[in-house]
Structure formats: structure tokens, C-alpha cells
Design a protein around this motif. Structure first.
Motif, PDB file in Angstrom:
ATOM      1  N   ASP A 130      96.103  46.518  17.764  1.00 31.06           N
ATOM      2  CA  ASP A 130      94.841  46.280  17.083  1.00 31.06           C
ATOM      3  C   ASP A 130      93.736  46.899  17.900  1.00 31.06           C
ATOM      4  O   ASP A 130      93.879  47.078  19.118  1.00 31.06           O
ATOM      5  CB  ASP A 130      94.585  44.777  16.922  1.00 31.06           C
ATOM      6  N   SER A 131      92.612  47.279  17.307  1.00 34.33           N
ATOM      7  CA  SER A 131      91.515  47.932  18.017  1.00 34.33           C
ATOM      8  C   SER A 131      90.294  47.031  18.005  1.00 34.33           C
ATOM      9  O   SER A 131      90.024  46.345  17.038  1.00 34.33           O
ATOM     10  CB  SER A 131      91.156  49.275  17.364  1.00 34.33           C
ATOM     11  N   GLY A 132      89.507  47.110  19.145  1.00 33.31           N
ATOM     12  CA  GLY A 132      88.263  46.378  19.262  1.00 33.31           C
ATOM     13  C   GLY A 132      87.168  47.301  19.737  1.00 33.31           C
ATOM     14  O   GLY A 132      87.439  48.227  20.501  1.00 33.31           O
ATOM     15  N   ARG A 133      85.906  47.127  19.326  1.00 34.57           N
ATOM     16  CA  ARG A 133      84.814  47.993  19.700  1.00 34.57           C
ATOM     17  C   ARG A 133      83.776  47.180  20.456  1.00 34.57           C
ATOM     18  O   ARG A 133      83.386  46.109  20.022  1.00 34.57           O
ATOM     19  CB  ARG A 133      84.179  48.629  18.482  1.00 34.57           C
ATOM     20  N   PHE A 134      83.297  47.762  21.564  1.00 38.22           N
ATOM     21  CA  PHE A 134      82.284  47.142  22.396  1.00 38.22           C
ATOM     22  C   PHE A 134      81.267  48.190  22.748  1.00 38.22           C
ATOM     23  O   PHE A 134      81.545  49.394  22.714  1.00 38.22           O
ATOM     24  CB  PHE A 134      82.889  46.550  23.687  1.00 38.22           C
ATOM     25  N   LEU A 154      84.755  51.514  24.166  1.00 43.85           N
ATOM     26  CA  LEU A 154      83.518  51.064  24.791  1.00 43.85           C
ATOM     27  C   LEU A 154      82.513  52.199  24.680  1.00 43.85           C
ATOM     28  O   LEU A 154      82.725  53.284  25.213  1.00 43.85           O
ATOM     29  CB  LEU A 154      83.750  50.708  26.265  1.00 43.85           C
ATOM     30  N   GLN A 155      81.406  51.940  23.957  1.00 43.67           N
ATOM     31  CA  GLN A 155      80.362  52.934  23.810  1.00 43.67           C
ATOM     32  C   GLN A 155      79.296  52.668  24.861  1.00 43.67           C
ATOM     33  O   GLN A 155      78.761  51.573  24.941  1.00 43.67           O
ATOM     34  CB  GLN A 155      79.737  52.891  22.416  1.00 43.67           C
ATOM     35  N   VAL A 156      79.024  53.743  25.653  1.00 47.20           N
ATOM     36  CA  VAL A 156      77.998  53.642  26.696  1.00 47.20           C
ATOM     37  C   VAL A 156      76.720  54.202  26.106  1.00 47.20           C
ATOM     38  O   VAL A 156      76.665  55.369  25.706  1.00 47.20           O
ATOM     39  CB  VAL A 156      78.414  54.421  27.960  1.00 47.20           C
ATOM     40  N   LYS A 157      75.702  53.407  26.056  1.00 38.77           N
ATOM     41  CA  LYS A 157      74.438  53.789  25.451  1.00 38.77           C
ATOM     42  C   LYS A 157      73.511  54.359  26.514  1.00 38.77           C
ATOM     43  O   LYS A 157      73.473  53.867  27.642  1.00 38.77           O
ATOM     44  CB  LYS A 157      73.788  52.592  24.764  1.00 38.77           C
TER      45      LYS A 157
END
Length: 866
Positions: free
Chosen positions: A96-100, A188-191
């Protein structure tokens, strides 16, 4: 590979659970191991996690003991079981995939999100299944708190470092859980945040803009860089206020913004050669950040000025012995322009090959230096055109004159025009050599003095300029010195003085000025008589100090005008070596000595000659036997000597007279009685040939006695002659002899009658004999012939044999003498007397020694010389 990656993670998760004090509530540890060993994959291990946040794990005692037993006995079996679980779990895992999302630069430990809530998992399950975070690059940027299910930052994230200009910046992670094996994908998206200001690579920009650039000309500027993206990226450029330029921003195809500088007002280099302003870059952040750089605009001058030299004409002097690389002069030019138009380079213009080899010029500094040796004698000066060229191609010219200063570096030179060798002797003021001298230097360095070696019969005479003749000062004599080594020295007047020596060898040729000279003025040669013809009797030698044909000597005999002897028949001479030979056999008795002159003549022109006296002495050989003069053996009647029987011992019977044609000891005669009728009656004296009675005569002695006397010379071998004497013993001989001194005493005694008769008889006979002798002498004197009478001996007359010849008068008798011998009566001694010579001898030269020798020889025979 996955198994070995997960196994350590599972062990670490298990260790953390043990440390945090988890308490297993479902079943005992031994039961779980059993279920694991039986392969029960469907069940889930569940545990109750304390909510206090600080749970203390309650482990049963049998669990600890069982774990130790398992660790000690079945490590290998556990590994095999775990490998089996992993492989089986991977095949049954559900991803399963999770987004942070998280802002960059958040501190380490910051919570990204809760994994249990977002994925719908229980916290205890994460712990029991050993959940952990893994990444593709093995960097632990996130960590999972299995007690709470929170994802925490392990380190501060830098978006620019992780993704650069990529937008959005997403990092991918996996959550690994076991029992069963399951992977959960997390993004994980680094903003981005505005944490970077725009920056220029160069803090200072330099622009060169020609002053003739038109208004509106656009010039590119260096763009700034901003690592942020999006709204925080670079947004705008501004410049500080100025009257010449403004900024215009452009966007390139990849959406990057760059500035352009637009000229608003024409530039004037002479008015302002440089302008400066600040270029600022602004981003879109809030608040916005900026970066700036200094922009310098250099107004490029137009090349409207040519270079000009400080001097239009340079003149320098340099010594010809200057070292290579030494500077000669430095020329200088300037240009009112700037930049490349004002950069001047120097070079030689239209220079010859000789100049380019001798000098070089530094293009930047204008220094002229020496690259090749100078020679004043070859080139006294150089004229060089130097060109100064600026960067725009304009040029200026100047003339450089280099005067070479002479130094005394050249020795004088001698050049021979002609030379005469050999030169004849006895020729004064003869030109031997004509030569010239030269010195390549100038001034005092070129002045020269020429000299010749002293103590030589040569002198230097100057003719035209720098030309000399070498002449003989006086007459030469080749015989004294046939060769001269002459050194001609030429010295200049420079400092230091240099000199050159020229050596020549002059040979003196011969002139026939010396006559041959004999080694002796006179030669005395001895030759034994009876020599063989062509016998070498001696040599004469003459030398000539001249040379060549002038020294070749020829020998000859010089004949006298009126020779006493035929010289050409006696001797000859070898014309080449002077050897003398006797042509005939010489006879000492005929020719005892002779002399002549020899000449030596050279082959010069004219020929010279000299003379020497040669005296030849003939040595005597014993080649003549004694000759008996008395008594003569060839008379018609034999000579009889009368001896009275009353003669006493020592009575002189007769005397044998002999001569020998030889000389010296070869002419020494000795006498001896060879035979006698009555041995012992007579005796012969050995040195004078006198025959005397040796005893008293008796009646028994035969009246006729015959004696043979031997005459022998003293030569080697000795020669001899014999003579026979006849002696008649008579009675009553009347005083035919002179009594011997011993008999005078006996005469004084009275004689007996018989003696008286005998004396009377002898006196009568003697008187008759004496009368006859007187008549004979008278007749002889009238006829000047020989005398003959009874009882008288014949006189030896006529010439002696031809072998008794002596031209010098040193023998026993001379050819020119003839003797008369007679018996002188009236005495008892019977002595002989030599009369004067009938034929006088011709006058000849006789040495005192020869006369003395002859005188001694005659006296040894007992003669009186008249």
C-alpha cells in the motif's frame, strides 16, 4: 539479498521492543517458537503496547531462558526459518502507498506524520511485525517510532541538495514489516522555502564597450542563480541609477531569466573612460531576497593615434669586444590610445640578414641586445630602422645608429709576395723576400713596427706603404753558415700590444770560391823495392768546403818541365780518390827516392785547384850479393900472393876487398875462411877481410897454398860470394913486406948463414921485380891504361856491373866512380890504397844523413876516401 537486508532490521526491531519493555500477552515465547517452527503463517502475533509512552517490558523468566537456549543451540535453524518466512512473506505481501509532505530545513526529529493512522494499522502490530523504514539509497533520512507510529526526520532536509531545480521534490521510502512480510510504499514531498538568495558567479563584471557604440546597443550581462524554485526563484534585475544604461530582462527557452544592458547615451572615452554601477537580482520570496554584483564598463578607445618615439634618432657606441647578450640601447615610444591600441610592440623594419643575426630587440620593452660578435674590421657601424606598432596596426619609426668602437683584437698580418731561396753567397744586397704587413685595427691599434732578428746579416728596407724587402746586409759565406732561420716580428701599438712572428728559412747556395785543400802540404810514402807493378803505395786526400759540383775533386799528376826520371812510367793516380800506384818494379840501387807534385781540381766554374808534394822513398831489400873487388876473379891470370917462409904469425898475406850494392845492414859484410890447403896455416879477419898467417911456416908446408874466402852480407836471407886466393911460399924473399911489429924483435937477433943466403937471393929477385914494376908504372901512366908486370896483380878497371847503381850516393860504391887498386911495396903490411876516381860523379842532391851513412860504410871497410 532482500533477506540479508531485512534480517538485521528485524533483529534491531526486536531489540528495541525488548528495551522498551513490551509485554507479550497472547501466548508464551515457547508457544510462538513452536508455531514458527510448525509453519503457522496465517496467525498474527499481537501484543498489548502500554499507552503511557514509557512502557516497561515484562518478560517472563521462561522467555529469557528459552531465548538463550534457542540462541545457543539453534542459531542455524532460526536463520533457515527466517529465510523461509521472508521468501514466503514477499510472495504474499500487499503493498500500500502513503503520501507525506514536509518543508525543507525542518529540524531533525520533527514529525512528518503518523504511519499507523494514515495506513490504518495498529501501533502494536508495527512493533510486533518489526516495522522499519528503508530507502533505495540506504540513507536513513526518516525513522519510525514503533511505539507511537510516528515518522520522524532523522536529519534536516535540503531540497536544493536533494532535487536541485526539479519540482516537485519527492522522496521515496518503504516500510518493511514481517510476519507476514509486507512492504508499504511512502512518498515524502519536500517543500521549498525561500532559503537561498540570488547569487552572481562573479562579484565584479567587466565590460569593454567601444566608444563608438550606437545608442540602443544591447550588451549581455551575467545572470544570477537562485537555487530556490517556484515563487522563491529569481524574479527581476535592477541596476543603480546612471545616465548611460538601463536593464532589460529576457527569458530563454528553458524559462531562465537573464539581464541585458541597453545603452541609452553614447559613450565618450576621452570624457569618461570607465563607468560603474550595481546590478541587483531579486527573487519572489516573501520577504524577497537579493544578490548584487559590480558592473564595470570600460570604454574602449578607438585607435586614432600612432605610436611616437621619444627620439626620432638614436645613436650609441659599443665596443667590438662586448659580450653576447649585453644590452645596446633601449628605445621607447608611447601611444595616446589605450588598451590594445596603446600596447606597443617593437621590431626591426627592413633589416638586413647581418643586422638580424647581430642584434635583436625585445618586442615589449624595446631593448636592443647583442646576439653575435662584433668585428670593427668587418662593419664599423649599423643603421637600423625600429618600428613601434600598436594593437590597432598603427606604427611609428625611429632610426638607431650603432657605432662599433675598435679594440686591439687583431694581431698584425704578414703577407709574403715573393721569396728567394736559396740565395748565392758572396752577393751583397740580395733581395731575399718581399712582403707586406697589415693590421685590421685602426688608429693606434693599427700602427705597426717591423723588425728582424738581430745578429743576422739581413736588413729590412721599407718600400711603398706597408711593403718591406728583406735583403742581405753583407756577403754571405755558405761554408760558415749554409742556412739561416729568420724571424720577422711585427708589433702593433695598441693596448695591449699584439705581435706576429713570421719565420722563414733561407738557404745559401754555393759559389766556387774555395779551392780544394790537401790534408797535408807534403806526403812521404815508403815502398819496398822489387814491388809488384800496379801496387797501391799510398793516397793523397783533398777536401773542398764548397758544395755540389764545386766540391767534387779530381786528382792528377803534375809533370815537371824537365823531369830527371820518367814520372809517368813510375806512378799513376786515381783521379777520383787520390790513390797512388807504382807502375813498375822499383830498384833501390837504381832509384832510392823521387818526388813529384799532385794537383786537386774541383769541378766548379771556373775550376780551382791546389798542389801537394809527394816524396816516395824506396826501401832497400837484400837483393844484391857481395861483389869482390880484390882479387878479381875474372882476370886472365890468377892472382898469386908471395909469402916468405920466414913470415911470423900474423903476417898480412893479402886483403879481400868486397862491396854490396844494398844499404844498411844488407851491406854489412863479414869474411870467413871457407877452404884452405893447410888448415890452420892462414886466418881471415871477419870484419876487414885481411888474410894473415896463423902460425910459423915450416919446410913441410906445401909451397902452393889455395884459400877460399867467403864474403857474406847481413841481409835476410843473407847473400854471399866466394873468392879463391893462391899463396906461394918462397924462400929468401928480399923485404917483400913490412915486418910485423912482433917480428922486429926477431930481426935484431943475428941470423944464421943459411938465412943470409936466402936474403941475398930474395933481394936480387926483388930488385929485378921492382925494376920491372917501375917500368910498367911509367908505361901505364903514359897510356893512362892498366899496368901489367911480373909479380904485380892486375888492376880492376871498367864499369861495375849494372846492378850496382845508386842515384843518391848512399850505397857502398857509386856508378860514377871507378877505382884503381895497387899493391904498395916496401912495407911488410901490404896495405891497399884507393886512388881518386877516374870518372867524376855528376852533382846530385844528397842529404846529410845519406852522406854520413856512406861515410860510415866506407870506414867500416878500412878504406881511405880520397
Amino acid at each position: 539479498m532482500m533477506f540479508w537486508t531485512l534480517l538485521p532490521s528485524a533483529k534491531r526491531a526486536l531489540g528495541r521492543q525488548k528495551e522498551q519493555g513490551f509485554k507479550w500477552q497472547t501466548r508464551s515465547y515457547s508457544t510462538r517458537l513452536k508455531s514458527l517452527s510448525l509453519g503457522r503463517f496465517g496467525g498474527h502475533i499481537r501484543g498489548t503496547l502500554p499507552r503511557s509512552g514509557k512502557g516497561e517490558a515484562i518478560l517472563q523468566e521462561d522467555f529469557g531462558k528459552g531465548a538463550m537456549e534457542i540462541g545457543r543451540a539453534g542459531v542455524l535453524q532460526i536463520r533457515q526459518v527466517l529465510l523461509f518466512f521472508v521468501l514466503l512473506g514477499m510472495s504474499q505481501a500487499v503493498s500500500d502507498s502513503g503520501r507525506f509532505s514536509v518543508a525543507e530545513e525542518m529540524q531533525s526529529g520533527s514529525i512528518v506524520g503518523n504511519l499507523a493512522k494514515d495506513l490504518g494499522l495498529e501501533v502494536g502490530e508495527l512493533f510486533f511485525r518489526g516495522a522499519r523504514v528503508v530507502s533505495n539509497d540506504n540513507k536513513q533520512r526518516l525513522q519510525l517510532d514503533i511505539n507511537t507510529g510516528d515518522l520522524l526526520l532523522s536529519e534536516a532536509l535540503d531540497r536544493e541538495e536533494l532535487c536541485g531545480f526539479t519540482e516537485p521534490c519527492v522522496l521515496h521510502f518503504q516500510i518493511l514489516m514481517k510476519s507476514p512480510l509486507q512492504f508499504l510504499r511512502i512518498e515524502l514531498q519536500v517543500k521549498d522555502i525561500n532559503d537561498n538568495s540570488p547569487a552572481f558567479l562573479e562579484k565584479e563584471m567587466l565590460l569593454e564597450i567601444p566608444e563608438n557604440s550606437p545608442v540602443g546597443a544591447v550588451f549581455l550581462l551575467e545572470s544570477a542563480k537562485d537555487l530556490d524554485v517556484g515563487i522563491n526563484a529569481l524574479k527581476n534585475y535592477t541596476i543603480s541609477p546612471n545616465s548611460h544604461f538601463h536593464i532589460k530582462m529576457r527569458v530563454n527557452p528553458d524559462n531562465r531569466k537573464y539581464p541585458e544592458l541597453v545603452l541609452d547615451k553614447a559613450l565618450d572615452y576621452e570624457e569618461q573612460s570607465e563607468l560603474s554601477f550595481i546590478l541587483t537580482a531579486l527573487d519572489g520570496g516573501s520577504p524577497p531576497k537579493s544578490g548584487s554584483a559590480l558592473v564595470r564598463v570600460l570604454v574602449v578607445d578607438i585607435n586614432d593615434n600612432s605610436p611616437e618615439f621619444e627620439q626620432p634618432f638614436y645613436e650609441v657606441k659599443i665596443s667590438e669586444d662586448s659580450t653576447l647578450g649585453s644590452p645596446v640601447v633601449t628605445v621607447s615610444a608611447w601611444d595616446l590610445d589605450s588598451g590594445k591600441n596603446g600596447e606597443i610592440s617593437y621590431m626591426f623594419s627592413h633589416a638586413s640578414e647581418d643586422i638580424r643575426k647581430t642584434f635583436e630587440i625585445n618586442q615589449k620593452s624595446g631593448e636592443v641586445s647583442l646576439t653575435s660578435p662584433l668585428d670593427f674590421e668587418t662593419t664599423e657601424s649599423y643603421s637600423i630602422i625600429i618600428q613601434a606598432t600598436d594593437g590597432g596596426g598603427l606604427f611609428g619609426k625611429s632610426t638607431l645608429r650603432i657605432q662599433v668602437m675598435d679594440v686591439n683584437d687583431n694581431a698584425p698580418e704578414v703577407t709574403v709576395s715573393s721569396i728567394t731561396s736559396p740565395i748565392p753567397e758572396n752577393s751583397p744586397e740580395t733581395v731575399v723576400m718581399v712582403f707586406s704587413i697589415r693590421d685590421r685595427d685602426s688608429g693606434e691599434n693599427g700602427r705597426m713596427i717591423c723588425s728582424v732578428s738581430e745578429n743576422l746579416p739581413f736588413v729590412l728596407k721599407s718600400s711603398v706603404e706597408n711593403y718591406y724587402t728583406l735583403q742581405t746586409e753583407r756577403m754571405l759565406d755558405r761554408e760558415s753558415q749554409a742556412e739561416y732561420n729568420i724571424t720577422i716580428t711585427v708589433t702593433d701599438m695598441g693596448t695591449p700590444r699584439l705581435k706576429t712572428e713570421h719565420n722563414i728559412t733561407v738557404l745559401v747556395s754555393d759559389v766556387n770560391d774555395n779551392a780544394p785543400a790537401f790534408t797535408q802540404t807534403s806526403y812521404t810514402l815508403w815502398v819496398r823495392e822489387n814491388n809488384s807493378p800496379a801496387l797501391h803505395i799510398g793516397s793523397v786526400s783533398a777536401t773542398d768546403t764548397d758544395a755540389g759540383a764545386n766540391a767534387q775533386v779530381t786528382y792528377s799528376l803534375l809533370l815537371p818541365p824537365d823531369p830527371l826520371v820518367p814520372l809517368v812510367s813510375l806512378v799513376s793516380i786515381n783521379p777520383d780518390n787520390g790513390h797512388l800506384f807504382a807502375l813498375t818494379s822499383l830498384d833501390y840501387e837504381a832509384l832510392r827516392a823521387f818526388e813529384f807534385r799532385v794537383g786537386a781540381t774541383d769541378r766548379g766554374s771556373p775550376a780551382l785547384s791546389s798542389q801537394a808534394l809527394v816524396r816516395v822513398l824506396v826501401a832497400d831489400a837484400n837483393d844484391n850479393a857481395p861483389f869482390v873487388l880484390y882479387p878479381l876473379q875474372n882476370a886472365s891470370a890468377p892472382c898469386t900472393e908471395l909469402v916468405p917462409r920466414a913470415a911470423e904469425p900474423g903476417y898480412l898475406v893479402t886483403k879481400v876487398v868486397a862491396v854490396d850494392g844494398d844499404a844498411g845492414q844488407n851491406a854489412w859484410l863479414s869474411y870467413q875462411l871457407l877452404k884452405a890447403t893447410e888448415p890452420g896455416l892462414f886466418g881471415v879477419w871477419a870484419h876487414n877481410g885481411e888474410v894473415r898467417t896463423a902460425r910459423l911456416l915450416s919446410e913441410r908446408d906445401a909451397p902452393k897454398q889455395r884459400l877460399v874466402v867467403l864474403v857474406k852480407d847481413n841481409g835476410e836471407p843473407p847473400l854471399s860470394a866466394s873468392v879463391t886466393l893462391h899463396v906461394l911460399l918462397v924462400d929468401g924473399f928480399s923485404q917483400p913486406y913490412l915486418p910485423a911489429p912482433e917480428a922486429e924483435a926477431a930481426a935484431a937477433a943475428p941470423a944464421d948463414p943459411l938465412t943470409v943466403y936466402l936474403v941475398v937471393a930474395l933481394a936480387s929477385v926483388s930488385s929485378l921485380f921492382l925494376f920491372s914494376a917501375l917500368v910498367f908504372v911509367a908505361v901505364r901512366l903514359c897510356r893512362r891504361g892498366g899496368a901489367a908486370s911480373a909479380g904485380r896483380c892486375p888492376v880492376a878497371e871498367g864499369h861495375f856491373p849494372g846492378h850496382l847503381v845508386d842515384v843518391s850516393g848512399t850505397g857502398t860504391l857509386s856508378q860514377s866512380y871507378q877505382y884503381e887498386v895497387c899493391l904498395m911495396g916496401g912495407t911488410g903490411t901490404n896495405e891497399f890504397k884507393f886512388l881518386k876516381p877516374i870518372l867524376p860523379n855528376l852533382p846530385t842532391q844528397r842529404t846529410g844523413k845519406e852522406i854520413e851513412e856512406n861515410h860510415t860504410s866506407y870506414n867500416s871497410l878500412g878504406f881511405n876516401i880520397q
